[in-house]
Motif scaffolding. Structure first.
Motif, mmCIF file in Angstrom:
data_model
loop_
_atom_site.group_PDB
_atom_site.id
_atom_site.type_symbol
_atom_site.label_atom_id
_atom_site.label_comp_id
_atom_site.label_asym_id
_atom_site.label_seq_id
_atom_site.Cartn_x
_atom_site.Cartn_y
_atom_site.Cartn_z
ATOM 1 N N ALA A 203 0.844 -1.194 0.000
ATOM 2 C CA ALA A 203 0.000 0.000 0.000
ATOM 3 C C ALA A 203 0.883 1.248 0.000
ATOM 4 O O ALA A 203 2.110 1.156 -0.105
ATOM 5 N N THR A 204 0.250 2.409 0.118
ATOM 6 C CA THR A 204 0.959 3.688 0.166
ATOM 7 C C THR A 204 0.571 4.404 1.447
ATOM 8 O O THR A 204 -0.621 4.558 1.739
ATOM 9 N N PHE A 205 1.570 4.839 2.205
ATOM 10 C CA PHE A 205 1.333 5.515 3.481
ATOM 11 C C PHE A 205 1.661 6.997 3.340
ATOM 12 O O PHE A 205 2.782 7.365 3.001
ATOM 13 N N GLU B 51 -1.937 -2.734 -5.496
ATOM 14 C CA GLU B 51 -0.544 -2.334 -5.637
ATOM 15 C C GLU B 51 -0.253 -1.099 -4.800
ATOM 16 O O GLU B 51 -1.151 -0.308 -4.504
ATOM 17 N N ALA B 52 1.008 -0.962 -4.415
ATOM 18 C CA ALA B 52 1.465 0.321 -3.870
ATOM 19 C C ALA B 52 1.700 1.251 -5.043
ATOM 20 O O ALA B 52 2.129 0.811 -6.123
ATOM 21 N N LEU B 53 1.402 2.515 -4.890
ATOM 22 C CA LEU B 53 1.682 3.449 -5.963
ATOM 23 C C LEU B 53 3.170 3.467 -6.261
ATOM 24 O O LEU B 53 3.992 3.469 -5.333
ATOM 25 N N PRO B 54 3.569 3.451 -7.508
ATOM 26 C CA PRO B 54 4.993 3.339 -7.852
ATOM 27 C C PRO B 54 5.770 4.568 -7.421
ATOM 28 O O PRO B 54 5.275 5.701 -7.457
ATOM 29 N N THR B 55 7.008 4.342 -7.015
ATOM 30 C CA THR B 55 7.855 5.452 -6.570
ATOM 31 C C THR B 55 8.899 5.852 -7.597
ATOM 32 O O THR B 55 9.590 6.848 -7.412
#
Length: 288
Positions: free
Chosen positions: A129-131, A281-285
């Motif tokens: 996830a995205t924090f 998905e976690a948002l891509p970095t």
């Protein structure tokens, strides 16, 4: 028929038409106005629930010449799993993953009580996830920032102390706030990539978007808001997420800022069901 008879008939016709017109106008004036219909992500704002700022219930208007999605625009249906027309929220903020996958995002942490429980559930189901991290919390709990990064989740700057009015401050003040938050995150996890910024309360302004983009961060909004910060209970949170999520959705939840037991309970129900319906998905970095 005589001329006098025709004149009399004409006068009657005009009088009847006038009466009908007045009745129609009166009928319109008595009809209730239709309620304003929002456009999902671009129209949703949640009030502050963290810090000392006063409540904010509406977006500031866009600056002259800067476009913003019409509040009456209807959301577009997905096209082959993509949401091209729904990819921008207020001032160009991202509200779609750009693919059929969905992204869970958690705001206001880290929190020593709730963040570990959220991390544990995500790990159990193999979900990233995205924090969206608040700077003063990152400074207070660097171990939790490291745990978030170590588990493969992505990070988002959520301002230093959840200042709803941040976008109304000067560009330099905004820059200082965002950089201070990034510094606290990087002090805890030096190799972390902070690719996103989420404005507290969704109270976007053109200056705050400009500054975050100058600092290399993408403005991040959301498409699904179960308002878990209002503590509506696990049933309501679960129902809202399951009924509103579709391919490409960015889902907003919270791992801090209050009692998050309902969020944790809802997450226990949501994760298996969402995994059955979607890819998460976690948002891509991007690259560091």
């Amino acid at each position: 028929m005589s001329a006098s008879t025709l004149r009399a008939a004409g006068m009657v016709t005009v009088a009847v038409a006038a009466l009908l017109g007045s009745a129609f106008a009166l009928g319109r004036s008595l009809m209730p106005e239709q309620p304003h219909r929002g456009s999902g992500a671009a129209a949703s704002v949640h009030a502050p629930h963290y810090g000392d700022q006063p409540p904010s219930t509406e977006f500031p208007g866009p600056p002259a010449g800067h476009g913003e999605p019409s509040p009456d625009a209807s959301p577009s249906a997905p096209d082959n799993g993509r949401q091209a027309d729904d990819s921008e929220g207020p001032y160009g903020a991202e509200v779609s993953t750009g693919s059929a996958r969905i992204a869970l995002t958690f705001d206001d942490g880290p929190d020593p009580q709730w963040t570990p429980q959220v991390l544990s559930l995500l790990k159990e189901y193999g979900v990233h996830a995205t924090f969206c991290v608040v700077g003063e919390n990152a400074e207070a709990h660097p171990d939790l920032v490291r745990s978030i990064v170590a588990d493969g989740h992505s990070l988002c700057n959520h301002s230093w102390n959840h200042d709803i009015t941040l976008g109304e401050r000067s560009p330099q003040a905004i820059r200082d706030d965002l950089m201070r938050t990034n510094d606290a995150i990087l002090a805890a996890a030096p190799n972390a990539r902070i690719a996103y910024f989420r404005q507290p309360g969704g109270a976007w302004t053109y200056p705050v978007v400009s500054v975050c983009e100058e600092l290399g961060m993408t403005p991040l909004h959301w498409a699904v808001d179960p308002t878990d910060w209002q503590v509506p209970g696990a049933d309501k949170i679960t129902e809202t997420v399951l009924t509103q999520t579709r391919p490409g959705s960015i889902v907003l939840m919270h791992d801090a800022g209050g009692d998050r037991s309902g969020t944790v309970e809802a997450l226990q129900r949501l994760l298996p069901e969402l995994l059955h319906r979607f890819q998460l998905e976690a948002l891509p970095t991007g690259t560091t």
